[in-house]
Design an enzyme around this catalytic site. Sequence first.
Site, short mmCIF file in Angstrom:
data_model
loop_
_atom_site.label_atom_id
_atom_site.label_comp_id
_atom_site.label_asym_id
_atom_site.label_seq_id
_atom_site.Cartn_x
_atom_site.Cartn_y
_atom_site.Cartn_z
N CYS A 241 16.48 -76.87 15.61
CA CYS A 241 15.72 -75.61 15.75
C CYS A 241 16.63 -74.45 15.34
CB CYS A 241 15.18 -75.42 17.15
SG CYS A 241 14.23 -76.82 17.77
N ALA A 242 17.10 -74.49 14.10
CA ALA A 242 18.21 -73.66 13.65
C ALA A 242 17.85 -72.23 13.29
CB ALA A 242 18.87 -74.32 12.43
N CYS A 356 16.42 -68.62 25.10
CA CYS A 356 16.49 -67.16 25.29
C CYS A 356 15.37 -66.75 26.25
CB CYS A 356 16.40 -66.43 23.95
SG CYS A 356 14.96 -66.85 22.94
#
Length: 425
Positions: A241-242, A356
């Site tokens: 998930c870059a 996040c």
Amino acid sequence: MSQQQGLGPRRAALYMLDQVTGEGKLLPELIGEGALQHLSPEDRARAQRLTTETLRGLARADRMLARFLAKTPPLSVRNVLRLCTVELAGGEAAHGVVNAGVEMVARSQRTSSMKGLVNAVLRKVAAEGPEGWAQLVTPRLPGWLRSPLKDAYGPDVVAAIEVAQFAGAPLDITAKGDPNAANETLKGEILPTGTIRLRDAGQVSTLPGFETGDWWVQDAAAAIPVQILAPQSGEKILDLCAAPGGKTMQLAASGADVTAVDSSEGRMIRVGENLKRTGLSATTITADAFAFTDGGFDAVLLDAPCSATGTIRRHPDLPYAKDGSEFGILIHQQERMIDHALSLLKPGGRLVFCTCSLLPDEGEVQVEEALARHAGLTVDASAIDRAGIDPDWRTEDGGLRLRPDYWADKGGMDGFYIAQLRKPA
């Protein structure tokens, strides 16, 4: 700047405000669709700034406007008033702002009859000025988010988070090499973790070192997961998930053999462009994370899809585009992604899991449940012994909980949860 010159970015900002507040769209989505494409780089930056500042102050603008409105006008007119109110609160010249507001309303047949209202209301707002604005309460988070955060952290912490989010975010930069060398021309503040922080940075692409690829934009909190992973030269590392690629570039700068995987073709094109600009190398693969099954990695970095509730200080559109209904789906997906990432590690390998998010269900709880599912899996608490890490950020499970109200005197940081897990040998 003439009124006509200032109208372009204002009209673009109004369009994006209408889309966010009326259609639940996100700003990156709108920008990706070309909402700012017709503007010059300088006007694009201004339109984006106007939009984010208005969204950040929307609740406060509504409080101020309510004093002068007998009834609520249509959404587009309301957004003109909100946009102009925030500009007036920021000290912009009243004459230009009021005229621009009237002109924007006048350009549409549906709203042109409200020119007089807009003119009268904005003149009253201008009379209140920045002083009246400053007396209003700090905007609160939406109830769907405020409630679980109060349960997790208590009302005082939530209030501090709201203050940090309302203050917005400076520009954070990760240097490809020595941050001290990069900062010689940037003239910013070097934070304890090595991030360079700039205030009032202006247009990013014109800053020294951008064209030569000496650095990239990355919030200070978002740079910490790779520091905890501590990549070594020659290690085989997967960035799962870059996109958008800040962590990929950090990994590549260490000399590791990096594979970056993400499902978004458009975002992976941008990762490739940034790698080229910075002169860094990584193998980029556009694929669903679960479809990628190559194994044998020394380490995996999993910045899992999440609610992004930790990034509202930089993305004030989120509260208007989300309602919390996706939490359950995301939490289940994160659980599956942790299991999948562990399957791609060699024995004894390490996984840095991060989100996040401010929600413990997307952080601490995920690690607790992963340990229960996988015999021999451990949390490597020593991994967080890094320069600049405040002991108060540590969690009981050996991870890190970062919040927007941390470093409040320096401009805050994104909310993150980070932990390094060790697969049994």
